[in-house]
Design a protein around this motif. Structure first.
Motif, PDB file in Angstrom:
ATOM      1  N   HIS A 379      22.553   1.791  18.720  1.00  0.00           N
ATOM      2  CA  HIS A 379      22.483   1.730  17.253  1.00  0.00           C
ATOM      3  C   HIS A 379      23.710   1.018  16.716  1.00  0.00           C
ATOM      4  CE1 HIS A 379      19.881   5.625  17.172  1.00  0.00           C
ATOM      5  NE2 HIS A 379      19.196   4.544  17.475  1.00  0.00           N
ATOM      6  N   PHE A 381      25.754  -1.067  18.237  1.00  0.00           N
ATOM      7  CA  PHE A 381      25.798  -2.508  18.530  1.00  0.00           C
ATOM      8  C   PHE A 381      24.841  -3.283  17.626  1.00  0.00           C
ATOM      9  CE2 PHE A 381      24.169  -6.256  20.903  1.00  0.00           C
ATOM     10  CZ  PHE A 381      25.344  -7.005  20.844  1.00  0.00           C
ATOM     11  N   TYR A 382      23.664  -2.730  17.423  1.00  0.00           N
ATOM     12  CA  TYR A 382      22.696  -3.443  16.581  1.00  0.00           C
ATOM     13  C   TYR A 382      23.255  -3.649  15.173  1.00  0.00           C
ATOM     14  CZ  TYR A 382      18.258  -4.894  14.566  1.00  0.00           C
ATOM     15  OH  TYR A 382      17.270  -5.610  13.945  1.00  0.00           O
ATOM     16  N   LEU A 383      23.794  -2.593  14.592  1.00  0.00           N
ATOM     17  CA  LEU A 383      24.321  -2.702  13.221  1.00  0.00           C
ATOM     18  C   LEU A 383      25.548  -3.617  13.189  1.00  0.00           C
ATOM     19  CD1 LEU A 383      23.931   1.034  12.152  1.00  0.00           C
ATOM     20  CD2 LEU A 383      22.504  -0.885  11.453  1.00  0.00           C
ATOM     21  N   MET A 384      26.403  -3.500  14.189  1.00  0.00           N
ATOM     22  CA  MET A 384      27.609  -4.344  14.205  1.00  0.00           C
ATOM     23  C   MET A 384      27.256  -5.806  14.426  1.00  0.00           C
ATOM     24  SD  MET A 384      30.455  -1.998  16.148  1.00  0.00           S
ATOM     25  CE  MET A 384      31.804  -3.163  15.869  1.00  0.00           C
ATOM     26  N   SER A 385      26.226  -6.068  15.213  1.00  0.00           N
ATOM     27  CA  SER A 385      25.840  -7.462  15.457  1.00  0.00           C
ATOM     28  C   SER A 385      25.273  -8.096  14.195  1.00  0.00           C
ATOM     29  CB  SER A 385      24.822  -7.548  16.596  1.00  0.00           C
ATOM     30  OG  SER A 385      23.541  -7.162  16.135  1.00  0.00           O
ATOM     31  N   ARG A 386      25.076  -7.280  13.155  1.00  0.00           N
ATOM     32  CA  ARG A 386      24.658  -7.805  11.852  1.00  0.00           C
ATOM     33  C   ARG A 386      25.839  -7.825  10.886  1.00  0.00           C
ATOM     34  NH1 ARG A 386      21.389  -9.211  15.380  1.00  0.00           N
ATOM     35  NH2 ARG A 386      19.172  -9.027  14.977  1.00  0.00           N
ATOM     36  N   GLY A 387      27.041  -7.769  11.441  1.00  0.00           N
ATOM     37  CA  GLY A 387      28.228  -7.934  10.612  1.00  0.00           C
ATOM     38  C   GLY A 387      28.791  -6.642  10.061  1.00  0.00           C
ATOM     39  N   ILE A 388      28.128  -5.507  10.313  1.00  0.00           N
ATOM     40  CA  ILE A 388      28.559  -4.244   9.701  1.00  0.00           C
ATOM     41  C   ILE A 388      29.706  -3.652  10.530  1.00  0.00           C
ATOM     42  CG2 ILE A 388      27.811  -1.923   9.020  1.00  0.00           C
ATOM     43  CD1 ILE A 388      24.962  -3.102   8.735  1.00  0.00           C
ATOM     44  N   PRO A 389      30.867  -3.399   9.920  1.00  0.00           N
ATOM     45  CA  PRO A 389      31.993  -2.846  10.674  1.00  0.00           C
ATOM     46  C   PRO A 389      31.671  -1.472  11.255  1.00  0.00           C
ATOM     47  CG  PRO A 389      32.706  -3.638   8.515  1.00  0.00           C
ATOM     48  CD  PRO A 389      31.215  -3.661   8.513  1.00  0.00           C
ATOM     49  N   GLU A 390      32.385  -1.111  12.314  1.00  0.00           N
ATOM     50  CA  GLU A 390      32.055   0.103  13.071  1.00  0.00           C
ATOM     51  C   GLU A 390      32.053   1.364  12.199  1.00  0.00           C
ATOM     52  OE1 GLU A 390      34.177   0.642  16.718  1.00  0.00           O
ATOM     53  OE2 GLU A 390      33.463   2.697  16.958  1.00  0.00           O
ATOM     54  N   ILE A 392      31.549   1.776   9.010  1.00  0.00           N
ATOM     55  CA  ILE A 392      30.397   1.826   8.100  1.00  0.00           C
ATOM     56  C   ILE A 392      29.106   2.041   8.882  1.00  0.00           C
ATOM     57  CG2 ILE A 392      29.083   0.519   6.365  1.00  0.00           C
ATOM     58  CD1 ILE A 392      31.688  -0.792   5.541  1.00  0.00           C
ATOM     59  N   LEU A 396      26.472   5.025   8.292  1.00  0.00           N
ATOM     60  CA  LEU A 396      25.047   4.776   8.034  1.00  0.00           C
ATOM     61  C   LEU A 396      24.174   5.643   8.927  1.00  0.00           C
ATOM     62  CD1 LEU A 396      24.438   0.908   7.782  1.00  0.00           C
ATOM     63  CD2 LEU A 396      23.939   2.623   6.046  1.00  0.00           C
ATOM     64  N   VAL A 397      24.526   5.679  10.212  1.00  0.00           N
ATOM     65  CA  VAL A 397      23.685   6.409  11.168  1.00  0.00           C
ATOM     66  C   VAL A 397      23.757   7.914  10.905  1.00  0.00           C
ATOM     67  CG1 VAL A 397      23.376   6.984  13.602  1.00  0.00           C
ATOM     68  CG2 VAL A 397      23.792   4.615  12.926  1.00  0.00           C
ATOM     69  N   GLY A 400      22.108   8.781   7.658  1.00  0.00           N
ATOM     70  CA  GLY A 400      20.663   8.666   7.858  1.00  0.00           C
ATOM     71  C   GLY A 400      20.103   9.902   8.542  1.00  0.00           C
TER      72      GLY A 400
ATOM     73  N   PRO B  78      31.773  -7.522  17.737  1.00  0.00           N
ATOM     74  CA  PRO B  78      30.422  -7.986  17.372  1.00  0.00           C
ATOM     75  C   PRO B  78      30.263  -8.206  15.864  1.00  0.00           C
ATOM     76  CG  PRO B  78      30.304  -6.013  18.753  1.00  0.00           C
ATOM     77  CD  PRO B  78      31.752  -6.254  18.484  1.00  0.00           C
ATOM     78  N   ASP B  79      30.892  -7.338  15.048  1.00  0.00           N
ATOM     79  CA  ASP B  79      30.763  -7.481  13.593  1.00  0.00           C
ATOM     80  C   ASP B  79      31.474  -8.739  13.105  1.00  0.00           C
ATOM     81  OD1 ASP B  79      33.077  -6.143  14.473  1.00  0.00           O
ATOM     82  OD2 ASP B  79      33.404  -5.179  12.536  1.00  0.00           O
ATOM     83  N   ALA B  82      29.394 -11.837  13.825  1.00  0.00           N
ATOM     84  CA  ALA B  82      28.315 -12.021  12.838  1.00  0.00           C
ATOM     85  C   ALA B  82      28.894 -12.551  11.529  1.00  0.00           C
ATOM     86  CB  ALA B  82      27.586 -10.702  12.602  1.00  0.00           C
ATOM     87  N   MET B  90      17.281 -10.257  18.735  1.00  0.00           N
ATOM     88  CA  MET B  90      17.230  -9.541  20.009  1.00  0.00           C
ATOM     89  C   MET B  90      15.843  -9.510  20.624  1.00  0.00           C
ATOM     90  SD  MET B  90      19.888  -6.422  19.567  1.00  0.00           S
ATOM     91  CE  MET B  90      21.451  -6.679  18.723  1.00  0.00           C
ATOM     92  N   GLY B  98      16.683   6.968  10.062  1.00  0.00           N
ATOM     93  CA  GLY B  98      17.379   7.436   8.863  1.00  0.00           C
ATOM     94  C   GLY B  98      18.035   6.345   8.034  1.00  0.00           C
ATOM     95  N   ALA B 111      28.534  -7.292   4.213  1.00  0.00           N
ATOM     96  CA  ALA B 111      29.569  -7.433   5.243  1.00  0.00           C
ATOM     97  C   ALA B 111      29.734  -8.904   5.642  1.00  0.00           C
ATOM     98  CB  ALA B 111      29.207  -6.586   6.460  1.00  0.00           C
TER      99      ALA B 111
END
Lengths: 431, 255
Positions: A379, A381-390, A392, A396-397, A400, B78-79, B82, B90, B98, B111
């Motif tokens: 989860h 890695f997926y969010l971070m690979s979209r630019g979201i810092p760790e 945040i 989110l997770v 959620g 990784p962030d 991006a 992927m 959630g 971001a």
């Protein structure tokens, strides 16, 4: 109905069920067989495997008001085996509230939000409805009951609908000082109310709550444990739910050093729906224990139990034990219980034990689930690979995950303040 | 004009059986507006290259460099990659319980851009992009990838590609598991991003089928962690006719 059949231990139940194979309509041996079948692993981290037996049936648990029948626990008893008894020494003794009857009592009660049709008074021992609903099931509950002279009584009179929540602010003012509390919430026929019990500050608090939801009533009890880090809290919250009534109990436990809540309900008649929801966040050094018991003692009622918790830090500890008993007479029952834990760091431990006992085959549905999982790096890695810092991404997770419970709380100001609390909790973990 | 340079990249992973070397010296340069196809048999290291560029922690770079306009990508999380303009579509998009798509898309866009998108135009942009990819409007309220079919997950990856406007996109077997209609819709999305944003694309695939929709200018054949041969689109046609046998035989002979 097109829903897929639900299964318990491989046995089809629910709408489409015709009969449960091997079970007679009278439900012979059902409890025993179900219990054996329920002895499976519920998956996850730091989790214990539970074995129940016919002899350990929840139906046989002793309840009563006589202290002599509840010896000091040793920690080997089923109801105490997950609990750090040493930390509860201050609330298990047969001791009155410090400075009882004076203005030096360690816990202060403020009742607000009462409107016309809501009556606030006190009840002495023997004054009904005090003790009508509460069935003390362990030593903590019985010593708490015994040591309160005047219980707080909140009555919502017949047909009264209270739009805003009735609040009871329960504030501890002395860490380590013993306080006993007892609240009786009485909801008369066709009344409607939300009662918020907010615990703050610090004390060694032993507080029982009993709720009588009369026919057609709708009652929500939201118990917030926002204690300071050194508070200890034990309590039994019992409810009896009347014909066609609706009852909801929400326990939110964020603070406190050691918190152990037993929340239970049973029914007075038919056609009722009752729910118990819980949300907890255990940090390093905290022990947070919730035990729920749904007693399907009459026919054609429904119940839903969902507790979700997050844990972080060395020695963070949570326990959830959920008992559901569908008695022989409770035909047409529809019931479900689930607990999910999210372990955010190493060193935290969650125990999760769902116990489902079914004594009749003639039910609409019954199921249980439990999962304890680590924060999923995929989860992240997926969010971070979209630019979201760790940090945040983690928020989110976790938000959620918790949101399912937060959404059950019908008071917007509490939902908002909980979002802030959860963010603060996540910052504590240092991510 | 941007450039993504991969120089002599060596990558290994830790497995229960010990360290496994997967990439054994890969060099590639992609510029804005170019489409490069990477083709090769299973296990040749194609997806490892994709995950390594995106910064998956499982892959350890033992040698070599990845540079984006001269900046060291391997130094970035990784962030940060991006945010610098890299995007990985992927092969197996992850379900995040959630977290709603709406919340996720807005958080990611904020971001990447460093500021929150203007709510009104953003909502409209998301809606239009979803329509073009034939994604049902109610997906916006669902949790990220939760319960989506394989094809729906791939469309949602391309939705992000169109909304985030990266400089370079790596598409890791985006065509696998798509039926012919979905393949066309997804390809159109990639082509739009390519034309509108002058995006450079690294298209990883087993099959030449997607190359009927997305036309590469360069084809690289991956075998055993190395680029075995490079050429123009005609190389893909040859692979379609003859398969990978000739390369596998060469690789075996070279051992």
């Amino acid at each position: 109905m097109t829903e897929t059949p639900e299964k318990i231990a491989g046995v089809e139940v629910g709408e489409r069920r015709i009969t449960i194979p091997g079970f007679t309509e009278e439900g012979e041996n059902l409890a025993a067989e179900t219990n054996i079948a329920a002895d499976h692993t519920h998956g996850g981290l730091g989790e214990s495997k539970e074995i129940t037996s016919g002899a350990g049936s929840r139906a046989n648990r002793h309840t009563g008001f006589n202290l002599a029948e509840f010896p000091d626990p040793t920690g080997r008893e089923e109801e105490w085996r997950f609990t750090p008894l040493k930390k509860l020494a201050g609330v298990l003794s047969d001791t009155p509230t410090e400075g009882a009857g004076t203005d030096r009592e360690p816990v202060d009660y403020q009742v607000s939000g009462t409107v016309e049709g809501v009556v606030v008074s006190t009840l002495r021992h023997g004054e009904s409805p005090r003790g009508d609903v509460l069935q003390p099931a362990d030593r903590a509950a019985v010593v708490g009951y015994k040591n309160v002279d005047e219980a707080l009584h909140i009555k919502v009179t017949q047909n009264t609908e209270v739009a805003e929540p009735i609040r009871v602010d329960i504030t501890g003012k002395a860490a380590g000082a013993r306080a006993n509390g007892h609240i009786v919430i009485e909801s008369e026929p066709n009344s409607k109310a939300v009662v918020v019990l907010e615990h703050r500050g610090s004390a060694d608090f032993n507080g029982n709550v009993e709720v009588k939801a009369a026919d057609g009533a709708s009652v929500s009890v939201i118990s917030l444990q926002r204690w300071e880090n050194d508070a200890v809290h034990v309590g039994q919250h019992d409810a009896e739910v009347g014909r066609d009534a609706t009852y909801k109990h929400v326990a939110v436990t964020l603070g406190g050093h050691t918190v152990r809540l037993n929340t239970n309900f049973r029914y007075a008649a038919e056609g009722a729906r009752a729910e118990m929801y819980g949300l907890y966040f255990a940090d390093a050094g905290q022990h947070i224990e919730h035990r729920t018991f749904v007693d399907h003692n009459t026919p054609r009622n429904s119940s839903d139990v969902l507790y979700k918790g997050a844990l972080q830090g060395e020695t963070a500890r949570s326990v959830w034990v959920g008992d559901v008993l569908i008695r022989k007479e409770a035909e047409g029952t529809d019931s479900y219980e689930k607990n999910q834990n999210l372990v955010l760091t190493d060193g935290a431990r969650a125990d999760s034990v769902p116990n489902l006992e079914i004594e009749t085959g003639l039910i609409e549905g019954a199921g249980h689930a439990s999962s304890t999982g680590r924060f999923d790096d995929n989860h992240l890695f997926y969010l971070m690979s979209r630019g979201i810092p760790e940090d945040i991404a983690r928020q989110l997770v976790v938000r959620g995950f918790m949101n399912e419970i937060v959404q059950k709380i019908e008071v917007p100001s509490i939902r908002e303040s909980l979002a802030d609390d959860l963010e603060r909790e996540l910052r504590i973990s240092g991510h | 004009m941007s450039t993504l340079e991969i120089k002599d990249l060596h990558v290994s992973i830790e497995t229960d059986q010990g360290t496994k070397h997967i990439l054994k010296g890969v060099s590639l340069t992609i510029s804005s507006g170019e489409i490069h196809a990477i083709m090769g048999p299973n296990g040749s290291g194609k997806s490892t290259l994709a995950s390594t560029i995106a910064g998956h922690p499982r892959y350890e770079v033992t040698k070599g460099e990845i540079l984006l306009d001269g900046e060291d990508v391997l130094e970035m999380g990784p962030d940060e990659r991006a945010q610098a303009g890299l995007f990985l579509a992927m092969q197996y998009p992850v379900e995040v319980p959630g977290v709603t798509m709406t919340n996720f898309l807005r958080t990611a866009k904020t971001a990447i851009d460093g500021e929150a998108p203007k709510l009104r135009t953003w909502t409209k942009e998301v809606k239009q992009a979803m329509e073009k990819l034939r994604i049902d409007a109610d997906f916006a309220n669902r949790n990220v990838n939760e319960g989506f079919s394989g094809g729906e997950k791939k469309r949602v990856e391309i939705l992000q590609l169109e909304l985030f406007k990266p400089k370079f996109a790596i598409l890791d077997e985006t065509d696998s598991g798509l039926d012919i209609d979905a393949l066309r819709v997804v390809s159109e999305g990639v082509n739009r991003a390519h034309e509108d944003n002058d995006m450079g694309t690294l298209l990883i695939t087993h099959y030449t089928r997607i190359l009927n929709y997305i036309k590469p200018s360069f084809v690289h054949v991956f075998v055993d962690g190395r680029v075995a041969e490079q050429g123009g689109p005609e190389l893909a046609d040859e692979l379609e006719a003859n398969g990978y046998d000739r390369f596998l035989a060469t690789a075996a002979a070279g051992v």
